[in-house]
Design a protein around this motif. Sequence first.
Motif, PDB file in Angstrom:
ATOM      1  N   MET A   1      -7.478   0.581  -1.397  1.00  0.00           N
ATOM      2  CA  MET A   1      -6.467   0.085  -0.467  1.00  0.00           C
ATOM      3  C   MET A   1      -5.905  -1.234  -0.996  1.00  0.00           C
ATOM      4  SD  MET A   1      -8.246   0.959   3.232  1.00  0.00           S
ATOM      5  CE  MET A   1      -6.810   1.445   4.181  1.00  0.00           C
ATOM      6  N   THR A   2      -4.644  -1.463  -0.746  1.00  0.00           N
ATOM      7  CA  THR A   2      -3.990  -2.668  -1.210  1.00  0.00           C
ATOM      8  C   THR A   2      -4.074  -3.754  -0.148  1.00  0.00           C
ATOM      9  OG1 THR A   2      -1.897  -1.851  -0.360  1.00  0.00           O
ATOM     10  CG2 THR A   2      -2.403  -1.355  -2.651  1.00  0.00           C
ATOM     11  N   ASN A   3      -3.547  -4.921  -0.484  1.00  0.00           N
ATOM     12  CA  ASN A   3      -3.567  -6.037   0.443  1.00  0.00           C
ATOM     13  C   ASN A   3      -2.424  -5.903   1.429  1.00  0.00           C
ATOM     14  OD1 ASN A   3      -3.366  -8.529   1.732  1.00  0.00           O
ATOM     15  ND2 ASN A   3      -4.213  -9.602  -0.031  1.00  0.00           N
ATOM     16  N   VAL A   4      -2.749  -5.708   2.710  1.00  0.00           N
ATOM     17  CA  VAL A   4      -1.707  -5.555   3.734  1.00  0.00           C
ATOM     18  C   VAL A   4      -0.831  -6.783   3.807  1.00  0.00           C
ATOM     19  CG1 VAL A   4      -1.298  -5.308   6.203  1.00  0.00           C
ATOM     20  CG2 VAL A   4      -3.038  -3.921   5.111  1.00  0.00           C
ATOM     21  N   GLY A   5      -1.449  -7.941   3.680  1.00  0.00           N
ATOM     22  CA  GLY A   5      -0.696  -9.177   3.821  1.00  0.00           C
ATOM     23  C   GLY A   5       0.443  -9.319   2.839  1.00  0.00           C
ATOM     24  N   ALA A   6       0.331  -8.659   1.686  1.00  0.00           N
ATOM     25  CA  ALA A   6       1.381  -8.774   0.678  1.00  0.00           C
ATOM     26  C   ALA A   6       2.686  -8.138   1.132  1.00  0.00           C
ATOM     27  CB  ALA A   6       0.918  -8.107  -0.622  1.00  0.00           C
ATOM     28  N   ALA A   7       2.614  -7.205   2.108  1.00  0.00           N
ATOM     29  CA  ALA A   7       3.823  -6.510   2.563  1.00  0.00           C
ATOM     30  C   ALA A   7       4.393  -7.097   3.840  1.00  0.00           C
ATOM     31  CB  ALA A   7       3.499  -5.036   2.767  1.00  0.00           C
ATOM     32  N   VAL A   8       3.806  -8.164   4.355  1.00  0.00           N
ATOM     33  CA  VAL A   8       4.247  -8.766   5.609  1.00  0.00           C
ATOM     34  C   VAL A   8       5.000 -10.050   5.316  1.00  0.00           C
ATOM     35  CG1 VAL A   8       3.513  -9.657   7.848  1.00  0.00           C
ATOM     36  CG2 VAL A   8       2.233  -7.799   6.770  1.00  0.00           C
ATOM     37  N   SER A   9       6.163 -10.211   5.955  1.00  0.00           N
ATOM     38  CA  SER A   9       6.948 -11.431   5.787  1.00  0.00           C
ATOM     39  C   SER A   9       6.728 -12.352   6.982  1.00  0.00           C
ATOM     40  CB  SER A   9       8.443 -11.083   5.680  1.00  0.00           C
ATOM     41  OG  SER A   9       8.680 -10.230   4.582  1.00  0.00           O
ATOM     42  N   PRO A  10       6.813 -13.668   6.774  1.00  0.00           N
ATOM     43  CA  PRO A  10       6.678 -14.599   7.896  1.00  0.00           C
ATOM     44  C   PRO A  10       7.679 -14.268   9.002  1.00  0.00           C
ATOM     45  CG  PRO A  10       6.645 -15.777   5.811  1.00  0.00           C
ATOM     46  CD  PRO A  10       7.017 -14.365   5.492  1.00  0.00           C
ATOM     47  N   GLY A  11       7.213 -14.247  10.232  1.00  0.00           N
ATOM     48  CA  GLY A  11       8.072 -13.967  11.367  1.00  0.00           C
ATOM     49  C   GLY A  11       8.163 -12.508  11.748  1.00  0.00           C
ATOM     50  N   ASP A  12       7.611 -11.616  10.931  1.00  0.00           N
ATOM     51  CA  ASP A  12       7.625 -10.195  11.290  1.00  0.00           C
ATOM     52  C   ASP A  12       6.797  -9.966  12.548  1.00  0.00           C
ATOM     53  OD1 ASP A  12       9.232  -9.435   9.236  1.00  0.00           O
ATOM     54  OD2 ASP A  12       7.647  -8.599   7.975  1.00  0.00           O
ATOM     55  N   VAL A  13       7.312  -9.149  13.440  1.00  0.00           N
ATOM     56  CA  VAL A  13       6.597  -8.790  14.666  1.00  0.00           C
ATOM     57  C   VAL A  13       6.116  -7.352  14.533  1.00  0.00           C
ATOM     58  CG1 VAL A  13       6.781  -8.476  17.153  1.00  0.00           C
ATOM     59  CG2 VAL A  13       7.957 -10.383  16.045  1.00  0.00           C
ATOM     60  N   MET A  14       4.839  -7.139  14.753  1.00  0.00           N
ATOM     61  CA  MET A  14       4.261  -5.803  14.638  1.00  0.00           C
ATOM     62  C   MET A  14       3.565  -5.441  15.938  1.00  0.00           C
ATOM     63  SD  MET A  14       2.750  -5.805  10.752  1.00  0.00           S
ATOM     64  CE  MET A  14       1.722  -7.252  11.022  1.00  0.00           C
ATOM     65  N   GLU A  15       3.496  -4.149  16.200  1.00  0.00           N
ATOM     66  CA  GLU A  15       2.812  -3.684  17.395  1.00  0.00           C
ATOM     67  C   GLU A  15       1.842  -2.563  17.019  1.00  0.00           C
ATOM     68  OE1 GLU A  15       5.178  -1.294  20.172  1.00  0.00           O
ATOM     69  OE2 GLU A  15       6.865  -1.622  18.816  1.00  0.00           O
ATOM     70  N   THR A  16       0.748  -2.490  17.773  1.00  0.00           N
ATOM     71  CA  THR A  16      -0.234  -1.440  17.537  1.00  0.00           C
ATOM     72  C   THR A  16       0.347  -0.103  17.952  1.00  0.00           C
ATOM     73  OG1 THR A  16      -2.056  -2.965  17.933  1.00  0.00           O
ATOM     74  CG2 THR A  16      -2.546  -0.621  18.087  1.00  0.00           C
ATOM     75  N   THR A  17       0.161   0.887  17.104  1.00  0.00           N
ATOM     76  CA  THR A  17       0.654   2.225  17.402  1.00  0.00           C
ATOM     77  C   THR A  17      -0.428   3.237  17.061  1.00  0.00           C
ATOM     78  OG1 THR A  17       2.478   3.787  16.990  1.00  0.00           O
ATOM     79  CG2 THR A  17       1.729   2.497  15.123  1.00  0.00           C
ATOM     80  N   MET A  18      -0.570   4.244  17.902  1.00  0.00           N
ATOM     81  CA  MET A  18      -1.572   5.282  17.696  1.00  0.00           C
ATOM     82  C   MET A  18      -1.005   6.351  16.770  1.00  0.00           C
ATOM     83  SD  MET A  18      -3.330   7.621  20.647  1.00  0.00           S
ATOM     84  CE  MET A  18      -3.781   6.180  21.615  1.00  0.00           C
ATOM     85  N   LEU A  19      -1.800   6.761  15.799  1.00  0.00           N
ATOM     86  CA  LEU A  19      -1.332   7.715  14.806  1.00  0.00           C
ATOM     87  C   LEU A  19      -1.601   9.148  15.232  1.00  0.00           C
ATOM     88  CD1 LEU A  19      -2.736   6.056  11.547  1.00  0.00           C
ATOM     89  CD2 LEU A  19      -0.650   5.482  12.810  1.00  0.00           C
ATOM     90  N   GLY A  20      -0.612  10.005  15.032  1.00  0.00           N
ATOM     91  CA  GLY A  20      -0.838  11.433  15.107  1.00  0.00           C
ATOM     92  C   GLY A  20      -1.069  11.967  13.711  1.00  0.00           C
ATOM     93  N   PRO A  21      -1.395  13.240  13.582  1.00  0.00           N
ATOM     94  CA  PRO A  21      -1.612  13.798  12.250  1.00  0.00           C
ATOM     95  C   PRO A  21      -0.301  13.957  11.504  1.00  0.00           C
ATOM     96  CG  PRO A  21      -1.716  15.534  13.885  1.00  0.00           C
ATOM     97  CD  PRO A  21      -1.578  14.248  14.645  1.00  0.00           C
ATOM     98  N   MET A  22      -0.350  13.804  10.194  1.00  0.00           N
ATOM     99  CA  MET A  22       0.837  14.033   9.390  1.00  0.00           C
ATOM    100  C   MET A  22       0.881  15.509   9.008  1.00  0.00           C
ATOM    101  SD  MET A  22       2.213  11.917   6.121  1.00  0.00           S
ATOM    102  CE  MET A  22       1.001  12.653   5.034  1.00  0.00           C
ATOM    103  N   ILE A  23       1.986  16.166   9.355  1.00  0.00           N
ATOM    104  CA  ILE A  23       2.177  17.573   9.054  1.00  0.00           C
ATOM    105  C   ILE A  23       3.361  17.655   8.095  1.00  0.00           C
ATOM    106  CG2 ILE A  23       2.404  19.888   9.976  1.00  0.00           C
ATOM    107  CD1 ILE A  23       0.066  18.371  11.201  1.00  0.00           C
TER     108      ILE A  23
END
Length: 248
Positions: free
Chosen positions: A1-23
Amino acid sequence: MTNVGAAVSPGDVMETTMLGPMIGEHMPLWRDGEGVSYWRVHQPEIVRGCAGIGRIARTPVGERRFREAGMLHLHPTGRFGTLFLAARFSDPQGGVSGDAVELTRVDESTAKAAVSEDARSAFARWFGEMALAAAERGEVMVLETGGWQVPFAPYALTAVTRAPDGTWMSLLETSPVPFGVPVWSEQPQHGDNQTLAAPARRDTITVSGVLADLAVRSWDRHLLDLALTFGPGPSGPWRAEPSAPAPY
């Protein structure tokens, strides 16, 4: 797994989301208070490489029941998004690694129409591998209605349990009973549910994906209406018995 923080920019707002299966290349996401939305995943191999095997962060959906979750960053138009799949556990340095995939939002009809027979077959194989990984972690896995409020049925539950004589058994239980469905129709019924059982081996566990797909075809549900739930199993982690040495 890569570093999640590397893909986040300052000020980005994220929300928790529940995953369904990928079909195929599509997956449903449930955002708290927002219902379900459907997305095309630009890097499906990343999701298949880490989902369903105990690596992704989880959110509870009941007592001792958990779904995999991600952090969704919506682009300003709402048509595109970035989904961060954070690791379930921190690394030895206390950091959180993970992966990020880019998404394009699609309507429900587009997502569901894209589910071909080949995509169903691929998901059935993937389900079997996830069931094996769950057994090796000592967990049960349930394919059931997605969302934050989950009805009792329909469901397909896979588990590996130890019988009173010490024998490990692979179980697949479903409700409602899949009447008239090949394989299932040959088995005894118990009220509103039905269980297939076999001695636990890699092949009898992974075939649960094919059997679960047969059951789902008898439900009034689309695969993209469903989600995977995990919880502790009754007998702890399963390990295959070593093969007996061949005679000389």
